[in-house]
Design a protein around this motif. Sequence first.
Motif, PDB file in Angstrom:
ATOM      1  N   LEU A  16      19.531  20.504 -50.927  1.00 52.29           N
ATOM      2  CA  LEU A  16      20.023  21.533 -51.841  1.00 52.29           C
ATOM      3  C   LEU A  16      21.511  21.399 -52.131  1.00 52.29           C
ATOM      4  CD1 LEU A  16      18.132  24.658 -50.424  1.00 52.29           C
ATOM      5  CD2 LEU A  16      17.621  23.410 -52.515  1.00 52.29           C
ATOM      6  N   SER A  17      22.312  21.079 -51.108  1.00 49.11           N
ATOM      7  CA  SER A  17      23.758  21.133 -51.292  1.00 49.11           C
ATOM      8  C   SER A  17      24.499  19.889 -50.831  1.00 49.11           C
ATOM      9  CB  SER A  17      24.332  22.340 -50.532  1.00 49.11           C
ATOM     10  OG  SER A  17      24.107  22.206 -49.141  1.00 49.11           O
ATOM     11  N   GLY A  18      23.811  18.944 -50.176  1.00 49.74           N
ATOM     12  CA  GLY A  18      24.476  17.749 -49.685  1.00 49.74           C
ATOM     13  C   GLY A  18      25.057  17.911 -48.301  1.00 49.74           C
ATOM     14  N   VAL A  19      24.955  19.112 -47.718  1.00 52.87           N
ATOM     15  CA  VAL A  19      25.404  19.330 -46.341  1.00 52.87           C
ATOM     16  C   VAL A  19      24.256  19.949 -45.556  1.00 52.87           C
ATOM     17  CG1 VAL A  19      27.805  19.649 -47.019  1.00 52.87           C
ATOM     18  CG2 VAL A  19      26.331  21.638 -46.818  1.00 52.87           C
ATOM     19  N   ARG A  20      24.316  19.789 -44.218  1.00 52.70           N
ATOM     20  CA  ARG A  20      23.229  20.274 -43.373  1.00 52.70           C
ATOM     21  C   ARG A  20      23.489  21.703 -42.902  1.00 52.70           C
ATOM     22  NH1 ARG A  20      23.886  14.898 -42.412  1.00 52.70           N
ATOM     23  NH2 ARG A  20      22.018  13.587 -42.475  1.00 52.70           N
ATOM     24  N   SER A  21      23.822  22.575 -43.814  1.00 50.63           N
ATOM     25  CA  SER A  21      24.079  23.970 -43.504  1.00 50.63           C
ATOM     26  C   SER A  21      23.605  24.825 -44.663  1.00 50.63           C
ATOM     27  CB  SER A  21      25.573  24.220 -43.237  1.00 50.63           C
ATOM     28  OG  SER A  21      26.018  23.474 -42.134  1.00 50.63           O
TER      29      SER A  21
ATOM     30  N   ILE B  72      25.277  27.195 -46.206  1.00 53.16           N
ATOM     31  CA  ILE B  72      26.337  27.490 -47.175  1.00 53.16           C
ATOM     32  C   ILE B  72      27.279  26.293 -47.274  1.00 53.16           C
ATOM     33  CG2 ILE B  72      28.182  29.099 -47.807  1.00 53.16           C
ATOM     34  CD1 ILE B  72      26.875  31.075 -45.780  1.00 53.16           C
ATOM     35  N   ALA B  73      27.607  25.901 -48.485  1.00 52.52           N
ATOM     36  CA  ALA B  73      28.564  24.813 -48.713  1.00 52.52           C
ATOM     37  C   ALA B  73      29.643  25.318 -49.666  1.00 52.52           C
ATOM     38  CB  ALA B  73      27.862  23.594 -49.308  1.00 52.52           C
ATOM     39  N   ILE B  74      30.909  25.391 -49.166  1.00 57.70           N
ATOM     40  CA  ILE B  74      32.045  25.812 -49.974  1.00 57.70           C
ATOM     41  C   ILE B  74      32.860  24.559 -50.294  1.00 57.70           C
ATOM     42  CG2 ILE B  74      34.036  27.338 -50.122  1.00 57.70           C
ATOM     43  CD1 ILE B  74      32.137  28.282 -47.305  1.00 57.70           C
ATOM     44  N   LYS B  75      32.949  24.198 -51.564  1.00 64.21           N
ATOM     45  CA  LYS B  75      33.616  22.957 -51.964  1.00 64.21           C
ATOM     46  C   LYS B  75      34.929  23.261 -52.681  1.00 64.21           C
ATOM     47  CE  LYS B  75      29.181  20.558 -52.501  1.00 64.21           C
ATOM     48  NZ  LYS B  75      28.298  19.766 -53.393  1.00 64.21           N
TER      49      LYS B  75
ATOM     50  N   GLY C   9      32.763  12.990 -60.191  1.00 67.97           N
ATOM     51  CA  GLY C   9      33.994  12.254 -60.418  1.00 67.97           C
ATOM     52  C   GLY C   9      35.252  12.942 -59.926  1.00 67.97           C
ATOM     53  N   LYS C  10      35.108  14.143 -59.300  1.00 70.21           N
ATOM     54  CA  LYS C  10      36.286  14.883 -58.827  1.00 70.21           C
ATOM     55  C   LYS C  10      36.337  14.851 -57.301  1.00 70.21           C
ATOM     56  CE  LYS C  10      36.051  18.177 -62.691  1.00 70.21           C
ATOM     57  NZ  LYS C  10      34.760  17.756 -63.236  1.00 70.21           N
ATOM     58  N   ARG C  11      37.538  14.647 -56.768  1.00 71.73           N
ATOM     59  CA  ARG C  11      37.694  14.659 -55.320  1.00 71.73           C
ATOM     60  C   ARG C  11      37.440  16.063 -54.775  1.00 71.73           C
ATOM     61  NH1 ARG C  11      43.134  11.019 -54.009  1.00 71.73           N
ATOM     62  NH2 ARG C  11      42.239   9.000 -54.612  1.00 71.73           N
ATOM     63  N   ARG C  12      36.809  16.121 -53.587  1.00 73.62           N
ATOM     64  CA  ARG C  12      36.531  17.427 -53.006  1.00 73.62           C
ATOM     65  C   ARG C  12      36.466  17.326 -51.492  1.00 73.62           C
ATOM     66  NH1 ARG C  12      32.108  16.384 -49.745  1.00 73.62           N
ATOM     67  NH2 ARG C  12      30.278  15.628 -50.863  1.00 73.62           N
ATOM     68  N   ILE C  13      36.604  18.487 -50.846  1.00 76.22           N
ATOM     69  CA  ILE C  13      36.403  18.619 -49.409  1.00 76.22           C
ATOM     70  C   ILE C  13      35.485  19.820 -49.203  1.00 76.22           C
ATOM     71  CG2 ILE C  13      38.388  20.140 -48.991  1.00 76.22           C
ATOM     72  CD1 ILE C  13      38.833  18.537 -46.370  1.00 76.22           C
ATOM     73  N   VAL C  14      34.629  19.775 -48.194  1.00 73.38           N
ATOM     74  CA  VAL C  14      33.579  20.781 -48.021  1.00 73.38           C
ATOM     75  C   VAL C  14      33.793  21.566 -46.738  1.00 73.38           C
ATOM     76  CG1 VAL C  14      31.097  21.160 -47.723  1.00 73.38           C
ATOM     77  CG2 VAL C  14      31.909  19.430 -49.316  1.00 73.38           C
ATOM     78  N   LEU C  15      33.640  22.891 -46.837  1.00 73.90           N
ATOM     79  CA  LEU C  15      33.505  23.751 -45.673  1.00 73.90           C
ATOM     80  C   LEU C  15      32.040  24.168 -45.603  1.00 73.90           C
ATOM     81  CD1 LEU C  15      36.514  24.373 -46.947  1.00 73.90           C
ATOM     82  CD2 LEU C  15      36.541  26.126 -45.169  1.00 73.90           C
ATOM     83  N   SER C  16      31.416  24.008 -44.457  1.00 71.40           N
ATOM     84  CA  SER C  16      30.004  24.366 -44.304  1.00 71.40           C
ATOM     85  C   SER C  16      29.869  25.480 -43.282  1.00 71.40           C
ATOM     86  CB  SER C  16      29.184  23.148 -43.872  1.00 71.40           C
ATOM     87  OG  SER C  16      29.674  22.626 -42.655  1.00 71.40           O
ATOM     88  N   ALA C  17      28.807  26.285 -43.426  1.00 72.54           N
ATOM     89  CA  ALA C  17      28.598  27.410 -42.513  1.00 72.54           C
ATOM     90  C   ALA C  17      27.136  27.825 -42.556  1.00 72.54           C
ATOM     91  CB  ALA C  17      29.494  28.585 -42.899  1.00 72.54           C
ATOM     92  N   ASN C  18      26.727  28.559 -41.523  1.00 70.55           N
ATOM     93  CA  ASN C  18      25.391  29.139 -41.450  1.00 70.55           C
ATOM     94  C   ASN C  18      25.510  30.654 -41.314  1.00 70.55           C
ATOM     95  OD1 ASN C  18      23.775  26.743 -41.546  1.00 70.55           O
ATOM     96  ND2 ASN C  18      24.378  26.307 -39.437  1.00 70.55           N
ATOM     97  N   ALA C  19      24.398  31.342 -41.576  1.00 73.75           N
ATOM     98  CA  ALA C  19      24.340  32.794 -41.388  1.00 73.75           C
ATOM     99  C   ALA C  19      23.704  33.097 -40.042  1.00 73.75           C
ATOM    100  CB  ALA C  19      23.531  33.441 -42.512  1.00 73.75           C
TER     101      ALA C  19
END
Length: 718
Positions: free
Chosen positions: A348-353, A355-358, A490-500
């Motif tokens: 769904l989001s590319g991370v194993r959590s 919630i993914a905040i990019k 094409g845009k650089r990003r960094i991800v914060l991931s979290a669970n509920a």
Amino acid sequence: MTFRQASFIEASITTLQGKLIGASVFVAVILFFFLGTLRPTIIALTAIPVSIFITALVFKYFGLSINTMTLGGLAIAIGGLVDDAVVGVENVLRRLKADRANHPHSRLHPIEVVAHATMEVRSAILYATVIIVLVFIPLFALPGLEGKLFVPLGIAFIVSTLASLIVSVTVTPVLSFYLLPRMKNLDHGDTKVLAWLKARYRSSLQGVLDRPKAAMAAAGAAVLVAAVAVPFFPTTFLPPFNEGTLLVGLRLNPGVTLTETSALARQAEVLVKQVPEVTHVGRRSGRAELDEHAEGVHVSELDVGLKPTAELTRSMDEIKADIRKRLVNLPAALEIGQPISHRIDHMLSGVRSQIAIKIFGEDLDALRGQADALRAKLATIPGIADLQIEKQVLAPQIKVRVDYAAAAQYGVPAPQVLSALQALVEGEKVTQIVEGGRRFALVVKLPESARSVEGLGQILIETPNGRIPLSKIATIEDGDGPNQISRDDGKRRIVLSANASGRALSEIVADIRKVAAETKLPEGYFITLGGQFQAQEEASRLVGLLSIVSLTLMFVVLYSRYKSAALSALIMVNIPLALVGAVIGLWLSGQPLSVAALVGFITLAGISVRNGILKVSHYINLMRFEGESFDQKMILRGSLERLSPVLMTALVTAFALAPLLFEAEQPGTEVLHPVAVVIFSGLISSTLLDTFLTPAMFWLFGRKPAEALLDDKDAEAL
């Protein structure tokens, strides 16, 4: 073996098989309770195995598999499989009793009575079934994961429902002809329970017909309250699976050696084994490069086996919280989920959590700084767990900068220098060595001793005038750089991931959005949110649009039958009446509003209109074929005669779902439980309210359209 996906699937199928058997028992008990004798109960119950057998043949012919969702479709449909047969059997019994009472000496031949009784309800059965099928068809437009889950359920539901229609107009009349006319208790009338119900119903319905507007106002208020309450429900994408195994992820900084990672993972393994519910723990560090979920050796995963659900004394959230508490002091980023659920989140989001905040921007240092600041703010949100920043660290590098002017003086193109350097550092496959049945690639590359500033400077580069050291045409120095650069679109990003944890996902996301909106970013930087909640929001919007399509199709079918917008709308009022019970059911069960619950609403919309069709069609048939006038006496008679089949079909469909209402965390029932809660509670409310409101609304608004239908001399029985 620490986790075997097949075990989860096998457990799910076993659970659903048990639920199907339990549902069949509920259906049999309710039918016998209303019909009072064995023969009509057996005739109605025959529809279940025959319909399922036809469904299995269709699946076999089209190469479809039997899985948890197709079994789930059968579990939801199983009560409805007898509905058409119940309506037919009940009407045959009623007509046989009437023939015996009205013609004691010159009775009609049983085959005439059975044929007439079957034809009398055939149209209502057909249209009710067509509407249920049409309501499900738009679900086939669901994309992504929700489509893969619910399309097989819809196929099983539709095929089995159509099979039950075929059974009701073929097998049921034949069995009725052979088994019912010779019944000794045809003269005994209604069962004591049904007679008691009809007596109370007559007096109550008369009171409603005397004050129909007051009853409609009360029902309208209940519908309004239920509709207003829906937006306040917490939301989620899908209910959590119960896979019987937890997956604990430990992330160190990239560049950590395998020995260090393994030592930390071993320490975590010992701590997790101390949790009372844990039976075994498996450990691995890193994943192979060709693995579709490849990871570096700085990542370790623990497969944590748990006791069976029946033996657990704590909830899954409490167990996860205990594991987090024990591992909180380890120098690693922690994330806890389940193997299959992690893969769903990753899709769904590319991370194993969940919630993914990019955060997007051009400067990597600025991105890391903004991520640290945002993480500090998000950490104060109640219920947020496993909050971590994507591991982007500065790794040691040797930087080689080619001097284009110097390279040109020696007649060496810069790309040729870089290509030669890449081949020497990364290695170049030159041939293949065969030893027996084994093959090895022979790779030529620099030895480790040459991978230094001095070593690289002494590498000889081919030029038109001979070989020269790399140091003459390039600057070589020590430095550092990011271990990875991630991009989206094409845009650089960094991800914060979290669970509920311990709080609804939708509530946590609302708080995250509030924090993100208040966070000031440099120009050109922005934040996006993704994960399960985003999939839920998109699916909810699509299901809402599909619901409009379903309602439109339903209205078109009803209008083609009754030639009246008023009668069509009157029957469709059952849908908002069902909403009242569905909302109460979700509230009492503590269920969030998920995609599964929305699918339950759509299914409920189709099932709930059956009662209205049976009643309104019977009113019109009484006036057309039995000389009744449009008055309260006719409405009372028609409502009383349809009380038994309406209650039977509604209660059978509802209570057949009872096994899915319990043990909601058992494998196989997690996704079906919200569907069952919505349909069960919605059918109860729509049946109770429809029993009084449909006659009241027909009394208020049905005269003109009913008289118009009576004037249509070519019309058949409705």
